[in-house]
Design a protein around this motif. Structure first.
Motif, PDB file in Angstrom:
ATOM      1  N   VAL A   1      -2.145   1.621   0.140  1.00  0.00           N
ATOM      2  CA  VAL A   1      -2.379   0.238   0.566  1.00  0.00           C
ATOM      3  C   VAL A   1      -3.844   0.036   0.919  1.00  0.00           C
ATOM      4  N   ARG A   2      -4.450   0.982   1.620  1.00  0.00           N
ATOM      5  CA  ARG A   2      -5.857   0.835   1.982  1.00  0.00           C
ATOM      6  C   ARG A   2      -6.772   0.880   0.757  1.00  0.00           C
ATOM      7  N   SER A   3      -6.370   1.627  -0.259  1.00  0.00           N
ATOM      8  CA  SER A   3      -7.189   1.686  -1.470  1.00  0.00           C
ATOM      9  C   SER A   3      -7.214   0.348  -2.201  1.00  0.00           C
ATOM     10  N   ALA A   4      -6.190  -0.472  -2.005  1.00  0.00           N
ATOM     11  CA  ALA A   4      -6.094  -1.753  -2.711  1.00  0.00           C
ATOM     12  C   ALA A   4      -6.982  -2.828  -2.101  1.00  0.00           C
ATOM     13  N   GLU A   5      -7.584  -2.555  -0.969  1.00  0.00           N
ATOM     14  CA  GLU A   5      -8.569  -3.445  -0.345  1.00  0.00           C
ATOM     15  C   GLU A   5      -8.038  -4.870  -0.167  1.00  0.00           C
ATOM     16  N   GLY A   6      -6.865  -4.976   0.413  1.00  0.00           N
ATOM     17  CA  GLY A   6      -6.304  -6.281   0.730  1.00  0.00           C
ATOM     18  C   GLY A   6      -5.388  -6.860  -0.325  1.00  0.00           C
ATOM     19  N   ARG A   7      -5.358  -6.281  -1.503  1.00  0.00           N
ATOM     20  CA  ARG A   7      -4.445  -6.758  -2.538  1.00  0.00           C
ATOM     21  C   ARG A   7      -3.038  -6.250  -2.249  1.00  0.00           C
ATOM     22  N   ALA A   8      -2.031  -6.983  -2.689  1.00  0.00           N
ATOM     23  CA  ALA A   8      -0.651  -6.597  -2.429  1.00  0.00           C
ATOM     24  C   ALA A   8      -0.303  -5.313  -3.178  1.00  0.00           C
ATOM     25  N   VAL A   9       0.458  -4.452  -2.501  1.00  0.00           N
ATOM     26  CA  VAL A   9       0.992  -3.241  -3.129  1.00  0.00           C
ATOM     27  C   VAL A   9       2.512  -3.284  -2.988  1.00  0.00           C
ATOM     28  N   MET A  10       3.203  -3.197  -4.115  1.00  0.00           N
ATOM     29  CA  MET A  10       4.666  -3.208  -4.119  1.00  0.00           C
ATOM     30  C   MET A  10       5.191  -1.806  -4.393  1.00  0.00           C
ATOM     31  N   GLU A  11       6.243  -1.429  -3.694  1.00  0.00           N
ATOM     32  CA  GLU A  11       6.857  -0.109  -3.871  1.00  0.00           C
ATOM     33  C   GLU A  11       7.835  -0.195  -5.039  1.00  0.00           C
ATOM     34  N   PHE A  12       7.618   0.602  -6.087  1.00  0.00           N
ATOM     35  CA  PHE A  12       8.398   0.542  -7.321  1.00  0.00           C
ATOM     36  C   PHE A  12       9.080   1.872  -7.651  1.00  0.00           C
TER      37      PHE A  12
ATOM     38  N   TYR B   1      -6.378   7.018  -5.686  1.00  0.00           N
ATOM     39  CA  TYR B   1      -7.619   7.303  -6.400  1.00  0.00           C
ATOM     40  C   TYR B   1      -7.746   6.472  -7.672  1.00  0.00           C
ATOM     41  N   LEU B   2      -6.659   6.318  -8.414  1.00  0.00           N
ATOM     42  CA  LEU B   2      -6.693   5.476  -9.603  1.00  0.00           C
ATOM     43  C   LEU B   2      -6.961   4.020  -9.241  1.00  0.00           C
ATOM     44  N   ILE B   3      -6.342   3.549  -8.165  1.00  0.00           N
ATOM     45  CA  ILE B   3      -6.587   2.175  -7.723  1.00  0.00           C
ATOM     46  C   ILE B   3      -8.046   1.989  -7.334  1.00  0.00           C
ATOM     47  N   GLN B   4      -8.573   2.940  -6.578  1.00  0.00           N
ATOM     48  CA  GLN B   4      -9.977   2.884  -6.183  1.00  0.00           C
ATOM     49  C   GLN B   4     -10.895   2.806  -7.408  1.00  0.00           C
ATOM     50  N   ASP B   5     -10.628   3.660  -8.379  1.00  0.00           N
ATOM     51  CA  ASP B   5     -11.468   3.685  -9.583  1.00  0.00           C
ATOM     52  C   ASP B   5     -11.382   2.372 -10.353  1.00  0.00           C
ATOM     53  N   LEU B   6     -10.170   1.833 -10.493  1.00  0.00           N
ATOM     54  CA  LEU B   6     -10.011   0.566 -11.219  1.00  0.00           C
ATOM     55  C   LEU B   6     -10.831  -0.543 -10.569  1.00  0.00           C
ATOM     56  N   LEU B   7     -10.774  -0.629  -9.254  1.00  0.00           N
ATOM     57  CA  LEU B   7     -11.495  -1.695  -8.565  1.00  0.00           C
ATOM     58  C   LEU B   7     -13.005  -1.475  -8.640  1.00  0.00           C
ATOM     59  N   ARG B   8     -13.447  -0.234  -8.547  1.00  0.00           N
ATOM     60  CA  ARG B   8     -14.880   0.046  -8.653  1.00  0.00           C
ATOM     61  C   ARG B   8     -15.422  -0.280 -10.039  1.00  0.00           C
ATOM     62  N   GLN B   9     -14.548  -0.179 -11.048  1.00  0.00           N
ATOM     63  CA  GLN B   9     -14.959  -0.460 -12.420  1.00  0.00           C
ATOM     64  C   GLN B   9     -14.873  -1.943 -12.774  1.00  0.00           C
ATOM     65  N   GLY B  10     -14.450  -2.750 -11.801  1.00  0.00           N
ATOM     66  CA  GLY B  10     -14.418  -4.183 -12.034  1.00  0.00           C
ATOM     67  C   GLY B  10     -13.137  -4.719 -12.629  1.00  0.00           C
ATOM     68  N   ALA B  11     -12.044  -3.991 -12.516  1.00  0.00           N
ATOM     69  CA  ALA B  11     -10.765  -4.481 -13.018  1.00  0.00           C
ATOM     70  C   ALA B  11     -10.383  -5.771 -12.295  1.00  0.00           C
ATOM     71  N   LYS B  12      -9.752  -6.688 -13.009  1.00  0.00           N
ATOM     72  CA  LYS B  12      -9.345  -7.982 -12.449  1.00  0.00           C
ATOM     73  C   LYS B  12      -7.861  -7.918 -12.097  1.00  0.00           C
ATOM     74  N   ILE B  13      -7.589  -7.408 -10.925  1.00  0.00           N
ATOM     75  CA  ILE B  13      -6.211  -7.137 -10.505  1.00  0.00           C
ATOM     76  C   ILE B  13      -5.939  -7.823  -9.174  1.00  0.00           C
ATOM     77  N   ASP B  14      -4.783  -8.480  -9.107  1.00  0.00           N
ATOM     78  CA  ASP B  14      -4.376  -9.161  -7.873  1.00  0.00           C
ATOM     79  C   ASP B  14      -3.350  -8.374  -7.072  1.00  0.00           C
ATOM     80  N   ALA B  15      -2.561  -7.531  -7.757  1.00  0.00           N
ATOM     81  CA  ALA B  15      -1.506  -6.792  -7.070  1.00  0.00           C
ATOM     82  C   ALA B  15      -1.185  -5.531  -7.856  1.00  0.00           C
ATOM     83  N   PHE B  16      -0.616  -4.563  -7.131  1.00  0.00           N
ATOM     84  CA  PHE B  16      -0.268  -3.275  -7.734  1.00  0.00           C
ATOM     85  C   PHE B  16       1.211  -2.976  -7.496  1.00  0.00           C
ATOM     86  N   GLY B  17       1.856  -2.395  -8.504  1.00  0.00           N
ATOM     87  CA  GLY B  17       3.188  -1.835  -8.345  1.00  0.00           C
ATOM     88  C   GLY B  17       3.068  -0.329  -8.421  1.00  0.00           C
ATOM     89  N   VAL B  18       3.429   0.374  -7.358  1.00  0.00           N
ATOM     90  CA  VAL B  18       3.237   1.827  -7.290  1.00  0.00           C
ATOM     91  C   VAL B  18       4.600   2.493  -7.134  1.00  0.00           C
TER      92      VAL B  18
END
Length: 486
Positions: free
Chosen positions: A148-159, A300-317
């Motif tokens: 959740v902290r890696s998502a920097e405020g974006r929603a994270v859903m448990e999948f 770590y994957l979430i962190q990398d995606l955001l650092r690379q400029g991915a346009k993501i609003d929410a994650f399903g993990v």
């Protein structure tokens, strides 16, 4: 508490708990008061802290702890147990005391998450369930907090239900993930039992059931216009998936004035695809359309995606959260810390090992957390039970592993971490709602310095000992662990 049905899990224990209980009974030691601590030795993933979870299930277990006729028949058939002990079990009821750290508390190695004061047989029989409940949910809550902290405020859903290691792992894992900040779960029964919002849209099979991708999307938008999130990677994300989603949004949602919608990606280069998808959606006038991604994600994957400029609003993990796959064992232990004689005197006990981390912190203790003038946690502090902390006066603290590291705290506030849960077998703790636990967890995380919350090489948060506790432990170590001479 949840709406989950009562379960008799009394036999969910290690067999040695029963053989030891029988031995205590036959030796006349069964009613001797003892003190056990449940604690852990190492934060998973090399993190700076863990999140305590699982207490509600411990309470439910203790309230329903009993042995029925089938249990008696099984134990009698083993031809190992005294009839008097079996009769004791038949009339079993927990009558001891339990102190615990509330769920959602950031916690650190060596400090007691649960302390049990009870008759020896009772305390021993609790061991397995307390450990499995606290170990499992604390593990998942700790991993979920990192994600959740890696998502920097974006929603994270448990999948993760389909990859969980059993039904309880899925249900209670989703509960623990919610405590740590996940926005919801794909596990419907966790919503039914605990009120964790169930979320989800479609699988690839929905798209494949229709003659065309567009028809699948259009049908879904017509059925669920207020929750139209379309899975766009069944065939080709950029050439068909997103264009067909835009067409369905235009033809079904736009005439109804609905602008809330979304797409989900579950494969491919998520950074590249989300950037392209964002541009295509915006060009089509769907700036409000959200982009959700899934597919074996972790912090770590979430962190990398955001650092690379991915346009993501929410994650399903899923699997990497629900199994804590990077380090799937929490490592909590349950150790005897003291015994009490007939006059109420407490006699400390210590476990000694050549492995220093396995040396226990003896006796009946209190655990405090110290906050500075800004409300930030600066140290935890273990004392003997009779000691109190006066936070109106300066206090010298030290690192027990490096005693030369000493500093004086001034202008601090002390809070005792554990609360009474059971006293004389009666529940005295008002179990908070899951929403209250989640909000408390969020507030307590805010008291930690960012340096402690780093994923890699976090700042070491000290769990200090009072001088009296340190001296007691030192004496027992030099005495070879034997009980102190009276």
């Amino acid at each position: 508490m949840s709406k989950r049905g009562k379960e008799n899990l009394s036999m969910l224990c290690d067999y040695y708990e029963l053989t030891m209980g029988n031995g205590y009974f036959r030796k006349g030691m069964g009613e001797q008061k003892v003190y056990f601590d449940l604690f852990f030795r190492k934060v998973p993933d090399g993190g700076g802290f863990a999140i305590a979870a699982g207490l509600e299930q411990v309470v439910e277990y203790i309230q329903n702890l009993h042995f029925d006729d089938e249990d008696m028949e099984y134990l009698r058939g083993r031809n190992m147990f005294d009839e008097g002990f079996l009769e004791y079990l038949r009339n079993f009821r927990f009558t001891g005391d339990i102190y615990a750290v509330p769920e959602g508390t950031p916690v650190f190695p060596r400090e007691p998450l649960i302390t049990v004061r009870a008759d020896a047989i009772q305390a021993q029989l609790l061991e397995t369930f307390l450990l499995l409940s606290i170990n499992h949910q604390s593990l998942i809550a700790t991993k979920a907090s990192r994600i959740v902290r890696s998502a920097e405020g974006r929603a994270v859903m448990e999948f993760g239900s389909r990859r969980a290691q059993g039904a309880d792992a899925a249900i209670l894992g989703a509960r623990a993930a919610y405590i740590a900040g996940c926005s919801g779960t794909a596990c419907t029964v966790t919503d039914e039992l605990y009120g964790v919002k169930a979320l989800g849209t479609m699988a690839h099979s929905w798209v494949q059931m229709f003659d065309s991708e567009y028809e699948a999307f259009k049908a879904y938008c017509e059925l669920y216009p207020d929750n139209a999130v379309l899975l766009v990677d069944t065939y080709n994300t950029l050439s068909s998936g997103i264009p067909n989603a835009i067409r369905a949004f235009n033809e079904v949602l736009r005439p109804r004035g609905i602008t809330k919608c979304g797409i989900r990606l579950d494969s491919g280069d998520l950074c590249y695809l989300t950037q392209k998808a964002r541009a295509m959606l915006d060009e089509a006038g769907w700036e409000s359309c959200t982009i959700t991604v899934s597919n074996a994600l972790d912090e770590y994957l979430i962190q990398d995606l955001l650092r690379q400029g991915a346009k993501i609003d929410a994650f399903g993990v899923g699997e990497r959260m629900i199994t804590a796959s990077s380090e799937p064992v929490f490592g909590g232990v349950y150790k005897l810390m003291a015994v009490e004689d007939a006059e109420g005197n407490i006699h400390p006990r210590i476990k000694i090992s050549e492995n220093v981390v396995k040396i226990t912190v003896p006796s009946f203790k209190r655990a405090y957390r110290f906050y500075d003038a800004n409300g930030k946690a600066v140290a935890d502090y273990l004392t003997l039970r009779h000691e109190t902390v006066d936070d109106t006066k300066p206090l010298e603290i030290f690192d027990p592993e490096n005693t030369w590291k000493r500093k004086t705290l001034e202008h601090f506030t002390a809070r005792e971490l554990q609360v009474p849960v059971f006293l004389n077998g009666e529940l005295v703790y008002d179990l908070p709602s899951l929403e209250e636990i989640r909000a408390y967890c969020r507030r307590e995380l805010d008291t930690l310095w960012d340096e402690v919350k780093r994923f890699d090489n976090p700042h070491q948060y000290y769990v200090d000992f009072s001088q009296e506790l340190w001296d007691l432990r030192d004496r027992l170590l030099h005495n070879g662990g034997r009980p102190e001479e009276e």
